[in-house]
Design an enzyme around this catalytic site. Structure first.
Site, PDB file in Angstrom:
ATOM      1  N   VAL A  44       1.402  -1.052   0.257  1.00 48.73           N
ATOM      2  CA  VAL A  44      -0.248   0.244  -0.163  1.00 48.73           C
ATOM      3  C   VAL A  44       0.502   1.381  -0.036  1.00 48.73           C
ATOM      4  O   VAL A  44       1.616   1.334   0.851  1.00 48.73           O
ATOM      5  CB  VAL A  44      -0.996   0.189   1.489  1.00 48.73           C
TER       6      VAL A  44
ATOM      7  N   GLU B 235       4.322 -14.677   5.180  1.00 49.89           N
ATOM      8  CA  GLU B 235       5.381 -14.554   5.545  1.00 49.89           C
ATOM      9  C   GLU B 235       5.273 -13.034   6.350  1.00 49.89           C
ATOM     10  O   GLU B 235       4.970 -12.428   5.060  1.00 49.89           O
ATOM     11  CB  GLU B 235       6.818 -15.046   5.688  1.00 49.89           C
TER      12      GLU B 235
ATOM     13  N   ASN C 299       7.162  -5.379  11.191  1.00 49.34           N
ATOM     14  CA  ASN C 299       6.947  -4.940  10.182  1.00 49.34           C
ATOM     15  C   ASN C 299       5.250  -4.894  10.861  1.00 49.34           C
ATOM     16  O   ASN C 299       4.587  -5.401  11.506  1.00 49.34           O
ATOM     17  CB  ASN C 299       6.254  -5.242   8.645  1.00 49.34           C
TER      18      ASN C 299
ATOM     19  N   TYR D 148      -2.853  -8.274  10.076  1.00 53.97           N
ATOM     20  CA  TYR D 148      -2.985 -10.061  10.134  1.00 53.97           C
ATOM     21  C   TYR D 148      -3.819 -10.290  10.700  1.00 53.97           C
ATOM     22  O   TYR D 148      -4.473 -11.303  11.064  1.00 53.97           O
ATOM     23  CB  TYR D 148      -1.571 -10.577   9.353  1.00 53.97           C
TER      24      TYR D 148
END
Length: 78
Positions: free
Chosen positions: A2, A34, A39, A46
């Site tokens: 993004v 993964e 991050n 997630y």
């Protein structure tokens, strides 16, 4: 991916939901991915979508060298 100016606007969540919906339509039952350990935004995205930690991969990313977290989710038809 993004674009930076589109982050925190729901674009990533919408893309992920669309991908998972398509996977369910294709009768996929489990999804693995993964993500870089650093991050935190992606990890939160997630986990918010139901993914859970299932392992890690040492030095998975080369440039710069970094470990990856392995996440997985089970897809269910409602």
């Amino acid at each position: 991916f993004v674009a930076p100016h589109q982050r925190r606007s729901g674009v990533g969540r919408a893309l992920l939901q669309a991908a998972l919906k398509r996977a369910m339509a294709m009768e996929v039952h489990k999804v693995w991915l993964e993500v870089r350990e650093s991050n935190q935004a992606a990890i939160a995205l997630y986990k918010g979508a139901g993914f859970r930690l299932s392992g890690s991969r040492s030095r998975y990313y080369r440039f710069p060298s970094e470990n990856a977290l392995c996440l997985e989710t089970i897809l269910t038809v409602c």
